[in-house]
Design a protein around this motif. Structure first.
Motif, short mmCIF file in Angstrom:
data_model
loop_
_atom_site.label_atom_id
_atom_site.label_comp_id
_atom_site.label_asym_id
_atom_site.label_seq_id
_atom_site.Cartn_x
_atom_site.Cartn_y
_atom_site.Cartn_z
N THR A 149 -2.15 4.95 7.97
CA THR A 149 -2.49 3.53 8.02
C THR A 149 -1.92 2.80 6.80
O THR A 149 -1.24 1.77 6.93
N GLY A 150 -2.16 3.35 5.63
CA GLY A 150 -1.62 2.75 4.41
C GLY A 150 -0.11 2.83 4.35
O GLY A 150 0.56 1.88 3.92
N LEU A 151 0.44 3.96 4.77
CA LEU A 151 1.90 4.13 4.76
C LEU A 151 2.57 3.14 5.71
O LEU A 151 3.57 2.51 5.34
N ALA A 152 2.03 2.98 6.90
CA ALA A 152 2.61 2.02 7.85
C ALA A 152 2.60 0.62 7.26
O ALA A 152 3.60 -0.11 7.35
N ASP A 169 -5.01 4.52 11.80
CA ASP A 169 -6.35 4.33 12.34
C ASP A 169 -6.28 3.43 13.57
O ASP A 169 -5.60 2.41 13.53
N PRO A 170 -6.94 3.80 14.65
CA PRO A 170 -6.84 3.00 15.88
C PRO A 170 -7.18 1.52 15.69
O PRO A 170 -6.57 0.67 16.33
N SER A 171 -8.10 1.22 14.81
CA SER A 171 -8.45 -0.19 14.59
C SER A 171 -7.34 -0.97 13.91
O SER A 171 -7.28 -2.20 14.03
N VAL A 176 4.56 6.76 12.47
CA VAL A 176 3.55 6.50 11.43
C VAL A 176 2.48 5.56 11.98
O VAL A 176 1.28 5.78 11.79
N ILE A 177 2.92 4.50 12.67
CA ILE A 177 1.96 3.56 13.26
C ILE A 177 1.07 4.28 14.27
O ILE A 177 -0.15 4.05 14.31
N LEU A 223 -0.61 -3.64 13.19
CA LEU A 223 0.63 -3.00 12.79
C LEU A 223 1.70 -3.17 13.88
O LEU A 223 2.86 -3.45 13.58
N HIS A 224 1.29 -3.00 15.13
CA HIS A 224 2.23 -3.20 16.24
C HIS A 224 2.72 -4.65 16.28
O HIS A 224 3.91 -4.90 16.56
N GLN A 225 1.84 -5.59 16.01
CA GLN A 225 2.23 -7.00 16.01
C GLN A 225 3.27 -7.27 14.91
O GLN A 225 4.27 -7.95 15.13
N ARG A 226 3.05 -6.72 13.74
CA ARG A 226 4.01 -6.88 12.64
C ARG A 226 5.34 -6.22 13.00
O ARG A 226 6.42 -6.78 12.73
#
Length: 195
Positions: A4-7, A158-160, A153-154, A165-168
């Motif tokens: 999550t942080g890496l993505a 974390d699922p939440s 990575v995405i 992340l997908h939007q970005r």
């Protein structure tokens, strides 16, 4: 660092560091490929670069970044860094990343994306013609480094956190689509080999 942080850090590096340079590079006639190195400890960006083939055909985003990194007064050692490439590295860049001592790299777009979405097929053609490798034929985990896609990575985040992340990632992909159209419209005006 969790996925999550890496993505988040990988996307931020592209959004805030690589894309601004790539916009300038494309305006000067360069391809859309860029790269950054981040600290493994906290994901902060050490340096970013973009393709600079109009100055030298070897200055692909990754190789140009490595050149600039080694021109720094006291660059961090590769063992402490994450290598991020906007597009899956070509064979030259794969070798450069290896020779520079990196044990990892992450890519946002695949070779197939470069060929199919960005009309730059040379990476796959060279891998096939020179090394007789089909798409995906090189080993992404080997004695030198481990490669992961940003999408992977995405997927591990974390699922939440995944929807944001997908939007970005989608916004980044759309911006590269616009930059690709700009590059393709003007590429006849430069003398980059394999443009």
């Amino acid at each position: 660092m969790t996925d999550t942080g890496l993505a988040d850090r990988l996307l931020s590096a592209i959004e805030d560091h690589v894309l601004p340079l790539t916009r300038q590079g494309v305006a000067q006639g360069n391809k859309i490929f860029g790269a950054a190195v981040l600290r493994k400890s906290d994901g902060s960006v050490v340096l970013a670069a973009t393709n600079n083939e109009t100055d030298n055909p070897l200055w692909h985003g990754e190789v140009h970044l490595l050149k600039l990194l080694h021109e720094m007064d006291d660059p961090p050692p590769p063992a402490h860094l994450i290598f991020l490439s906007t597009h899956e590295p070509c064979s030259m860049c794969l070798s450069a990343i290896t020779w520079a001592g990196f044990d990892n790299f992450f890519d946002f777009f695949t070779h197939e994306d470069s060929r199919d979405s960005f009309a730059i097929p040379h990476d796959l053609k060279i891998l096939k013609e020179v090394f007789t490798l089909e798409p995906g034929g090189y080993r992404r985990r080997n004695a030198y480094w481990q490669a992961r896609s940003v999408a992977e990575v995405i997927a591990g985040a974390d699922p939440s956190a995944r929807p944001a992340l997908h939007q970005r990632a989608a916004a980044i992909a759309a911006e590269y689509g616009r930059l690709s159209e700009q590059y393709q419209a003007g590429k006849a005006d430069n003398d980059i080999p394999l443009n």
